[in-house]
Design a protein around this motif. Structure first.
Motif: not given
Length: 77
Positions: A47-57
């Motif tokens: 995320k600090e490197l710019g990746a927009d990550i989230e958990f998808c239920n």
């Protein structure tokens, strides 16, 4: 964990996220061969490197909200 080990884990994590094949955080950590706390540290770095990550239920997997390309190394010019 040294820089090269962490880089290899980030690359593997990236590959699994792109495949929507991570499972839950516990499963993802197991697949990666690391602890859940180490997984969260890697997610934080990504995320600090710019990746927009989230958990998808719905997919039961971590996903990128936007397309991401991960690159490490040197390029000859």
């Amino acid at each position: 964990m040294n820089f090269l080990q962490r880089t290899a884990l980030l690359e593997r994590m990236h590959h699994l996220i792109r495949l929507n094949a991570t499972g839950s955080p516990k499963q993802f950590a197991h697949i990666m061969g690391i602890s859940e706390s180490s997984l969260y540290e890697l997610l934080k770095i990504a995320k600090e490197l710019g990746a927009d990550i989230e958990f998808c239920n719905t997919r039961d997997s971590y996903i990128y909200k936007l397309p991401v390309e991960l690159q490490f190394g040197y390029t000859l010019i």
